[in-house]
Design a protein around this motif. Sequence first.
Motif, short mmCIF file in Angstrom:
data_model
loop_
_atom_site.label_atom_id
_atom_site.label_comp_id
_atom_site.label_asym_id
_atom_site.label_seq_id
_atom_site.Cartn_x
_atom_site.Cartn_y
_atom_site.Cartn_z
N ASP A 47 0.96 -1.28 0.02
CA ASP A 47 0.04 0.22 -0.03
C ASP A 47 0.89 1.25 0.22
O ASP A 47 1.75 1.40 0.61
CB ASP A 47 -0.94 0.10 1.30
N GLU A 48 0.53 2.36 -0.78
CA GLU A 48 1.14 3.32 -0.78
C GLU A 48 1.00 4.44 0.61
O GLU A 48 -0.35 4.42 0.66
CB GLU A 48 1.01 4.37 -2.10
N PRO A 49 1.92 4.57 1.23
CA PRO A 49 1.72 5.38 2.74
C PRO A 49 0.59 6.86 2.32
O PRO A 49 0.76 7.43 1.31
CB PRO A 49 2.78 5.78 3.02
N GLN A 50 -0.29 7.05 3.14
CA GLN A 50 -1.13 8.46 2.92
C GLN A 50 -0.64 9.05 4.30
O GLN A 50 -0.42 8.36 5.37
CB GLN A 50 -2.50 7.85 3.11
N TYR A 51 -0.86 10.38 4.18
CA TYR A 51 -0.69 11.24 5.31
C TYR A 51 -2.04 11.78 5.61
O TYR A 51 -2.65 12.38 4.84
CB TYR A 51 0.60 12.10 5.13
N TRP A 52 -2.26 12.07 7.17
CA TRP A 52 -3.42 13.12 7.58
C TRP A 52 -3.05 13.53 8.77
O TRP A 52 -2.07 13.03 9.34
CB TRP A 52 -4.55 12.25 7.40
N ARG A 53 -3.85 14.71 9.19
CA ARG A 53 -3.51 15.19 10.38
C ARG A 53 -3.92 14.20 11.47
O ARG A 53 -5.00 13.47 11.69
CB ARG A 53 -4.18 16.39 10.62
N ALA A 54 -3.11 14.42 12.61
CA ALA A 54 -3.39 13.61 13.83
C ALA A 54 -4.63 13.72 14.39
O ALA A 54 -5.22 14.95 14.29
CB ALA A 54 -2.37 13.86 14.99
#
Length: 396
Positions: free
Chosen positions: A283-290
């Motif tokens: 899976d390609e990593p995703q970023y989101w706010r904590a």
Amino acid sequence: MTNRPLARARLVAQGIVAGAGIGSGTTPGSTSRNPTPHEVARAFAALQGQDLPGVLSSIALRAGTSAQTVVDAFNRGEIVRAYPMRGTVFALAAEDALWISQLCNAAPVRAAINRRGQLGLENHHVATAAEVLERTITEAPTPGVPRSQVLAAWNAAGIATDGGRGYHLLVHFISTGHAIYGTLSTDGHRDHDVMLGAQWLPAGSDLASRFNDDEVAATAELLHRYVLTRGPLTLRDAAWWTKLPLRLLRPAAEQMLAEHDDVEIGTWTNAGPTSAASAHRDDEPQYWRAGLPEEVATVGRRVDAPLLLPAFDEVILGYPDRMYIVPEAHHEALVPGNNGVFRSAAVAGAQVIGFWKRGPSAASGVRRFVHEPFGTVSASRAAQLESRYAAFPFPR
């Protein structure tokens, strides 16, 4: 196919759902106060701005205010429009316009310069145009002048502005920070005055002053704001948005994670979020706010309530793949004829359910709501959409 969990997360992250905060400049998920238009612009780093009335409404929706309040922020010099990325006009906080442009728009500027021969423009034309631009604005009784006045001054100086030449020159001077779109001119929300960058943009807001010309540090800052206000997203999403290479975005992501504890990483699928430790290795990593999953849970069913989005809104244009929220069968109709003009979208249940516009005036003189749904709309939902239209922050 649409991805409702991902759409719900992004709608909350963007602060466009009642009770949801935005990522920077306010506390995420906070309902203590609405952000100012300037805080919204700064948090988003850049908001798509081809349609001026649309971006005024987009900022107003996220600030919970009127479009006139956004106009006031432009007129105070807090927000500007520029060409910081992709040769496209965006709205930005004034203190961010120069360094983001210097970071991201080198390739579009080079490409535009290479096309000058096709326009019949030579270096001496550009040099003369710069002198005329500065003189025209400096001698004006106001800090800026309407675009039409700049074009007229160039024509009077023997620089023909037809055939795309005037547009090319304006974009070049704004892309390089020599000029900027600032106050709203006297014809209302339809156009900006052109200002001199040195006079209208804050001192010390260039890439060298802000980041000591460290492109990784600047990219980390830009990526951080993109993640906080639009995540979940991947670095490939960020590469599409900024047109910066992955070789720059990857170390910037590492620096962002090292410097900030308000970013989470993992994957967000139709089943919801999965931490990086639990994600599939392919899976390609995703970023989101904590804390975003908790915010989505707190917002609850409000995220599915009907929304009206302006044309070119970041919910649609903030990502390369819009089919997370636009049904595939109707995706082509979002941009009729693939002409680059995006329609205003009606959203409910965390997916686009149709398009909308302002129709002819009714007997009362108020322009009526015209909804073009993809399917049958219940009476209660139609009433909710009408209510959203009545409260929509249209520019005057």
